[in-house]
Scaffold this active site. Structure first.
Site, PDB file in Angstrom:
ATOM      1  N   GLU A 332      63.186 -36.714 -49.307  1.00 50.75           N
ATOM      2  CA  GLU A 332      64.520 -37.217 -48.925  1.00 50.75           C
ATOM      3  C   GLU A 332      65.662 -36.265 -49.288  1.00 50.75           C
ATOM      4  O   GLU A 332      66.693 -36.704 -49.803  1.00 50.75           O
ATOM      5  CB  GLU A 332      64.778 -38.574 -49.610  1.00 50.75           C
ATOM      6  CG  GLU A 332      63.777 -39.618 -49.225  1.00 50.75           C
ATOM      7  CD  GLU A 332      63.958 -40.932 -49.999  1.00 50.75           C
ATOM      8  OE1 GLU A 332      63.865 -41.984 -49.366  1.00 50.75           O
ATOM      9  OE2 GLU A 332      64.188 -40.893 -51.222  1.00 50.75           O
TER      10      GLU A 332
HETATM   11  C1  NGO Z   1      60.949 -43.567 -51.559  1.00 53.01           C
HETATM   12  C2  NGO Z   1      61.887 -42.644 -52.298  1.00 53.01           C
HETATM   13  C3  NGO Z   1      62.117 -43.070 -53.742  1.00 53.01           C
HETATM   14  C4  NGO Z   1      62.383 -44.566 -53.833  1.00 53.01           C
HETATM   15  C5  NGO Z   1      61.235 -45.320 -53.192  1.00 53.01           C
HETATM   16  C6  NGO Z   1      61.473 -46.816 -53.237  1.00 53.01           C
HETATM   17  C7  NGO Z   1      59.906 -41.616 -52.003  1.00 53.01           C
HETATM   18  C8  NGO Z   1      58.843 -40.624 -52.010  1.00 53.01           C
HETATM   19  N1  NGO Z   1      61.185 -41.380 -52.230  1.00 53.01           N
HETATM   20  O1  NGO Z   1      59.686 -42.930 -51.807  1.00 53.01           O
HETATM   21  O2  NGO Z   1      63.180 -42.336 -54.296  1.00 53.01           O
HETATM   22  O3  NGO Z   1      62.512 -44.942 -55.179  1.00 53.01           O
HETATM   23  O4  NGO Z   1      61.020 -44.928 -51.871  1.00 53.01           O
HETATM   24  O5  NGO Z   1      60.429 -47.557 -52.711  1.00 53.01           O
END
Ligand code: NGO
Length: 536
Positions: A332
């Protein structure tokens, strides 16, 4: 006697028998999780008594630890004073014999054989890890009250036969997010104990995020002292000193669990950016962050100091991490331009390799081996993996395109599909903790899937293993951790260990229900899903 009375009589006898459990007569009917590869029963009974000793063949400290672990587990509830001694050859009748023999190729590095006769219980494995996993199986062969720490009434009987068992995947893990909420060393140790009960062998610690930096870095001290000073909701946060981290690593290592430390980059870095202004492209430190948004922060990927910072962090962390892996996050990174993200990940991989570690990154990092085109712009011939692509491991969580890029690169995958494996997902719409952006995941849904058939194009040979992440935006106590991970993590551990062919929900849920008393005895605050026929 008429037939109705006879039927009732049989029913009453059968249910009494089920409650009493003694003597256990059929090893093949024990409710073992993960389900072993093979069990053959011989219908007799081995009894652990106050005369029983544990004899170990071989001098390794690991085996010594495993033997003592079993003694320390047995003594409080049996009230016996079982000792561990060295053996040379089979001990006499009534004893437990643990041996590392090293020549049974089918068992591999973690497999074991438990042979139980009415006068000896023998564990044989190629490595001490196998003996340790065998001990976890032996625990499940004794009544649940053996898990209690006060003296209970015996007898302590195990039915006879042979169990041969080894894992499907070498990497079977869980991730604990200690960044969104900080958890003390003792909580992490309990987490290790809980996952190793079900033969999971990896604990991934998510050590940094927007809301907190949780590991002491001596060359950049503000990361922990300032960047670690809060958490989601504005609590006091915290961090592990390097000594505390080493203590966690040692505790895990003794239990054959590998710690995988993650420093998430270039996004999810607000805590670091707040601690050192020079890590920001504009030279200004943002405020600490205690909310739960994602995708807004980025290290300055175009400045030299950023790479000096990363090199220092990776060097210090690698030096206190005996396991082979270091996780660089990479998820992300919406605040990092793509043309900056790709060379950033390439450089960070090189840094990690230069400190002798193998890189793991979230699925997004798999893009870097491709040419610079976005997935939707590519034509077939564009998928040209770079030469070193295969050595990096990608962790699949939600985007199949990225996961398939990893496969095309020849990288191995750790499977963490959010819809099945995210332990922070709510069970259903009434669950008070957790999130539901990926799915509601009831106990059946977390169990009824296979890593090899989930995504077309990802095959058995592409998969290193599985990992169940617990993100902690909404979770701040050990009780809450336990409620979210149990019982789902038990089934996920089985998916990592047991052969795919032998698994089925209808049969599994009965075995799981039989673990209820054991979970209670261990003080685990689990979610008592209505889907499971829990035994009281
Ligand atoms: C995503 C995000 C995390 C969040 C999570 C919550 C990934 C790999 N990055 O998973 O920062 O905490 O969802 O479910």
């Amino acid at each position: 006697m008429n037939y109705r009375d006879l039927g009732l009589g049989i029913l009453i006898t059968a249910s009494l028998f089920a409650c009493e459990r003694h003597p256990p007569t059929d090893l093949a009917k024990e409710n073992l999780i993960p389900k072993p590869v093979s069990v053959t029963a011989t219908a007799k009974v081995f009894e652990i008594t106050k005369e029983t000793g544990i004899f170990i063949e071989g001098e390794s400290p690991e085996l010594q630890f495993a033997g003592q672990y079993l003694a320390d587990w047995l003594n409080p509830s049996t009230g016996f004073d079982i000792n561990v001694s060295s053996a040379s050859g089979e001990p006499k009748s009534g004893n437990i014999y643990l041996k590392v023999a090293g020549n049974d190729t089918e068992l591999g590095d973690e497999g074991y054989e438990i042979k139980i006769t009415d006068d000896l219980l023998t564990v044989t494995a190629n490595k001490a890890a196998g003996v340790f996993w065998a001990i976890q199986t032996i625990r499940q062969l004794l009544p649940a009250k053996a898990e209690l720490t006060s003296v209970q009434e015996g007898p302590w009987e195990i039915s006879t036969g042979t169990i041969r068992d080894y894992p499907t995947y070498p990497f079977r893990g869980s991730m604990l997010d200690v960044a969104r909420h900080f958890f003390e060393v003792d909580d992490v140790k309990r987490y290790i104990d809980l996952i190793s009960l079900y033969k999971m062998n990896v604990l991934h610690l998510s050590l940094s995020n927007d809301q907190g930096w949780r590991i002491e870095i001596k060359s950049w001290p503000n990361l922990a002292t300032y960047g670690g000073s809060t958490e989601v909701g504005g609590g006091k946060g915290g961090y592990y000193t390097q000594e505390q981290y080493k203590d966690i690593v040692k505790y895990a290592q003794e239990r054959f669990v590998t710690i995988v430390p993650e420093i998430d980059m270039p996004g999810h870095t607000n805590a670091a950016l707040a601690s050192y202004p020079e890590l920001n492209c504009n030279g200004k430190a943002p405020a600490l962050y205690t909310g739960i948004e994602v995708g807004f922060s980025s290290l300055c990927t175009t400045s030299e100091i950023t790479y000096k910072f990363i090199d220092d962090v990776v060097r210090e962390l690698s030096a206190i991490t005996p396991g082979p892996y270091l996780h660089i996050g990479g998820d992300e990174s919406h605040a990092t331009k793509r043309e900056h993200y790709i060379p950033f990940v390439a450089k960070v991989r090189d840094i990690v390799k230069s400190h002798g570690k193998q890189v793991i990154g979230w699925e997004e990092t798999a893009q870097i081996n491709m040419n610079e085109k976005r997935p939707e712009e590519r034509v077939t011939g564009d998928l040209q993996p770079k030469s070193d692509a295969a050595s990096a491991i990608a962790q699949y969580w939600s985007n199949t395109t990225h996961a398939l890029e990893a496969v095309a690169n020849g990288s191995k995958l750790v499977m963490s599909p959010a819809k099945r494996m995210y332990l922070d997902m709510q069970y259903d719409s009434t669950t008070k903790l957790g999130l539901h952006w990926a799915a509601y995941i009831e106990v059946d849904s977390s169990y009824i899937w296979n890593p090899t058939t989930l995504v077309k194009g990802i095959k058995r040979e592409n998969i290193l293993g599985i990992e169940a992440p617990l993100w902690t935006e909404t979770i701040s106590t050990m009780d809450e951790i336990e409620y979210m991970i149990f019982p789902r993590i038990i089934g996920l551990a089985e998916i990592g260990w047991s052969p795919e062919e032998g698994r089925g929900w209808e049969e599994y849920k009965v075995r799981l229900g039989n673990h209820g008393p054991r979970l209670k005895a261990l003080g685990i605050d689990y979610y008592a899903s209505k889907q499971v026929p829990w035994v009281e």
